[in-house]
Each structure stands twice: as structure tokens, then as C-alpha cells.
Motif scaffolding. Structure first.
Motif, PDB file in Angstrom:
ATOM      1  N   ARG A 145      -1.755 -25.230 -26.905  1.00 35.34           N
ATOM      2  CA  ARG A 145      -1.915 -25.815 -25.567  1.00 35.34           C
ATOM      3  C   ARG A 145      -1.285 -24.956 -24.478  1.00 35.34           C
ATOM      4  NH1 ARG A 145      -0.305 -31.340 -26.460  1.00 35.34           N
ATOM      5  NH2 ARG A 145      -1.097 -31.547 -24.351  1.00 35.34           N
ATOM      6  N   GLY A 146      -1.943 -24.884 -23.346  1.00 32.28           N
ATOM      7  CA  GLY A 146      -1.487 -24.011 -22.278  1.00 32.28           C
ATOM      8  C   GLY A 146      -0.643 -24.709 -21.232  1.00 32.28           C
ATOM      9  N   ASP A 147      -0.488 -26.042 -21.352  1.00 32.59           N
ATOM     10  CA  ASP A 147       0.232 -26.768 -20.306  1.00 32.59           C
ATOM     11  C   ASP A 147       1.734 -26.846 -20.539  1.00 32.59           C
ATOM     12  OD1 ASP A 147      -0.049 -28.365 -22.492  1.00 32.59           O
ATOM     13  OD2 ASP A 147      -0.470 -30.212 -21.396  1.00 32.59           O
ATOM     14  N   VAL A 148       2.228 -26.195 -21.609  1.00 30.08           N
ATOM     15  CA  VAL A 148       3.675 -26.086 -21.813  1.00 30.08           C
ATOM     16  C   VAL A 148       4.011 -24.601 -21.935  1.00 30.08           C
ATOM     17  CG1 VAL A 148       5.610 -26.586 -23.344  1.00 30.08           C
ATOM     18  CG2 VAL A 148       3.871 -28.326 -22.955  1.00 30.08           C
ATOM     19  N   GLU A 149       4.963 -24.161 -21.155  1.00 33.91           N
ATOM     20  CA  GLU A 149       5.355 -22.764 -21.156  1.00 33.91           C
ATOM     21  C   GLU A 149       5.719 -22.295 -22.572  1.00 33.91           C
ATOM     22  OE1 GLU A 149       8.432 -19.831 -18.877  1.00 33.91           O
ATOM     23  OE2 GLU A 149       8.696 -21.995 -18.683  1.00 33.91           O
ATOM     24  N   VAL A 150       5.263 -21.109 -22.921  1.00 33.49           N
ATOM     25  CA  VAL A 150       5.456 -20.589 -24.275  1.00 33.49           C
ATOM     26  C   VAL A 150       6.935 -20.482 -24.626  1.00 33.49           C
ATOM     27  CG1 VAL A 150       5.259 -18.517 -25.693  1.00 33.49           C
ATOM     28  CG2 VAL A 150       3.273 -19.358 -24.448  1.00 33.49           C
TER      29      VAL A 150
END
Lengths: 196, 196
Positions: A145-150
Motif C-alpha cells: 500500500r502506498g498510503d503509509v510511508e515506507v
DNA sequence: GTCTATATTACGATAGAC
DNA sequence: GTCTATCGTAATATAGAC
């Protein structure tokens, strides 16, 4: 029967006793007196086997770090889609944490007061970064998912995995390492919510 | 202007200095000498304000525990569907961990060598059990996946949340508590995997 | 390899002056 | 409220006998 007798200590066997005490009382809270009581020999006898308290710490955290870094050299951690390599590493981390439990426990509690402790913290950071890169690659593939910073996700996942050392105990009637690894993988990738 | 001057210590202000040093060096690794250097006063002056090292620890962990237990008395933690109360408690835990960071950090690192430490561990266990019951209720409602044991899931979720103290720093240019709370809720309930 | 005895330093805490 | 000086204890580590 070369040395099949028993009882006399080697640096290895002494280490296993010491690490238990370190984990119970904390490294700084453990005196050589505590160690001698637990080992059943005198303080000075300990110095016959190892140079001192700090050498015991160094041996212990080295063992933990070696176990973790070996994961990254394994085939399934190097080839294939990033998200699958990540899942493999997460599962293997749980296995190493459980199989080398006392040594990893000590590693994760190191503060940084001595040179040995600071060296351990640095190697730990290296390992964390290697896994973070894996998660970054999985995000670039669109598999995560892209909505939480890596960077944030990495830390939270590490937090979940590393928390094992605070409660996992290899009791006969308790959970097995496999069961824990399955649960961690399920929660890390799928979350708590009931899937329809 | 009663005592608006500045500088002279109260138990409160001394505590904030001490807790920082405790977290940096570990409680057992911190001597009264270390504390006196950090506070800029002599060792004996510290004893004018507090009875000793252990009182500083007790005050610190009490503050952390009070902050956590207050969550459970809040309205949103008591009424409504269990899974929603759980989400509320998880979010508020992150907020308390960030707002009371040094105190909670110390609490989570307590070992159990003294009576004060064992008391703190016991109250922490009480809190954990209260949250575990919430997760159990959510599972009974069918709102939380049934393929991971409730007890295990609780421990892993606590592990993720509590790991905050190992890396969160309230820098001006860093992450805000809100952003972290959002990420924790998203990951705990939804997991890493990309949702289609 | 293990012991007793001890050197030396560091620790938590107190006494008493200012 | 802070200081210097110090007490008693416990710490790490060593010496040397067995």
C-alpha cells in the motif's frame, strides 16, 4: 569419549548461562556475582573462561546478528518479486528470533554505553536498512500500500516482529515458532480486519 | 511573581532531566553522578528533592501508567461496537505514547529488579489485559479475523504500538503524532498488502 | 579449572557547613 | 537549596594457592 564427562565450562556453555541472567536482570543490572551464582562457580573462575562481562555481551550479540544477516544471503531473500522476498524475510526473522531467542533478546535491549554496545547498534541499523530497501522495492512494484510511508511502515513491522522477545517462550505446550510466524505474516500483510 | 525567577529544581523539573538520562543510559546504567552532571547540581542536592533514584523511577512510570489507564475511562473506549472501541484505544495509545514519550519509554523498559519495577510491570499487565478483552469482544462480534488467536494478536499489536518509543522523536520537521496514529490504525486493521 | 583473599574503583546515600 | 566531605557497600578484576 574425549570430553563426554560433563560439567566443566567452556566459553560457549558459560555464555548460555550468562545470557539468561542478562535478560532477566538487564545487562547493567547484572554483576559478576550474579553470574557466578547462576553458573555455580566463583567470580574468578569466570575470568578463566572470558575476559570479562563485556566479552560475554559481545559474543551474545554477535551470535544474534550473524543469525539475522544470514537470512539476507538466502536464495529466497535474493531472487523473485520484492514482496515475496519480503514475506520470506519476515518469516525467517521470526524463526531466527525464536531459535536464538535469548541472544536476540539481549541484542534488542542494548543501549550504547560501551563500545561493544555501540557496535551492536550500528550493525542492527545496517540490517534494518537492508529490510527497509526490500519494502521500498515492494512499494515501487505496487504490491504494498502506498498510503503509509515506507520508512514508517518498516519501523512498525520491525516493532511487531521484535516484540516477540518480550513474550515468546518455547514451552512444550505453548505456541510453536511456525504458528507465530504464520500469525505475523498474516497480520503484517493482511491486518486484523475480517476479510469478506 | 511568586517564584517566576527560574532555575531552582522541583521534584517535577528534576524528574524530566532524570528520565532523559534514564532513557539514554538505561535505569541501571545511570548513577546519581550521571544525574547530578545532567542536572548541573551536586549528588547530595538531588537528595534534597527526592528520596533517591528509585523515587524518580516510581514518579516516572506512575505518570506513564496514569496516562494509559485514563484512556480506558474515556467515553469512546466504553460505548459502542467493540471493534470501534478498540480502534479508538489504539489511536489514543499512540497519542499517549507520543505525548508522554520519555515516561512511557522508561515504563516499557522496566525489568523487575526492585519492588517499584515489579509494581510497574504488574500495572502494565493489567492494562494489557483490559485491551485484550476488547479485542476478544471484537472477535466475538465477528469484526476481527478468527484465524489468528486473540491472545497472540494482542501481543503483536501491542508490540507494534509500543515500538514507537524506540524511534519516534517529536522533531519539528518530523512526523506528527496524528500521522503516526493514522499509520498504526491502517496497518493494524488493514495490513501492508495493497487493497484492490 | 576452581578456589579464597584482596586490590581498587564506583555506587547510593548521609552529615553538616554555608 | 546547594555544597564538600565522607561513610559503608558493592562493583570489576587480579593474585596466587590448590
Amino acid at each position: 569419549m574425549t570430553t563426554a564427562k560433563r560439567d566443566t565450562y567452556t566459553p560457549e556453555t558459560l555464555l548460555s548461562v550468562a545470557v539468561q541472567v542478562f535478560n532477566d536482570r538487564g545487562y547493567d543490572g547484572t554483576s559478576m556475582e550474579h553470574l557466578s551464582k547462576a553458573a555455580g562457580i566463583s567470580k574468578s573462575s569466570i575470568y578463566h573462561h572470558v575476559a570479562g562481562k563485556e566479552e560475554l555481551l559481545r559474543r551474545a550479540v554477535s551470535r544474534a546478528l550473524d543469525g539475522l544477516f544470514e537470512i539476507l544471503d538466502e536464495e529466497h531473500a535474493c531472487v523473485g518479486r520484492a514482496v515475496e522476498r519480503l514475506e520470506y524475510v519476515v518469516r525467517r526473522m521470526v524463526e531466527v528470533l525464536t531459535s536464538e531467542l535469548p541472544y536476540v533478546t539481549l541484542l534488542l535491549r542494548v543501549r550504547g554505553n560501551t563500545a561493544t554496545e555501540r557496535w551492536a547498534l550500528e550493525r542492527r541499523r545496517d540490517f534494518d536498512h537492508r529490510v527497509a530497501e526490500l519494502l521500498k522495492a515492494a512499494a515501487a512494484d505496487g504490491d504494498v500500500r502506498g498510503d503509509v510511508e515506507v520508512r514508517l511502515a518498516t519501523r512498525l513491522v520491525f516493532g511487531m516482529i521484535n516484540s516477540l522477545v518480550e513474550w515468546y517462550r518455547p514451552d512444550a505446550r505453548g505456541m510453536g515458532a511456525r504458528e507465530v510466524a504464520d500469525a505475523v505474516v498474516v497480520l503484517v500483510f493482511g491486518g486484523l480486519r475480517q476479510e469478506s
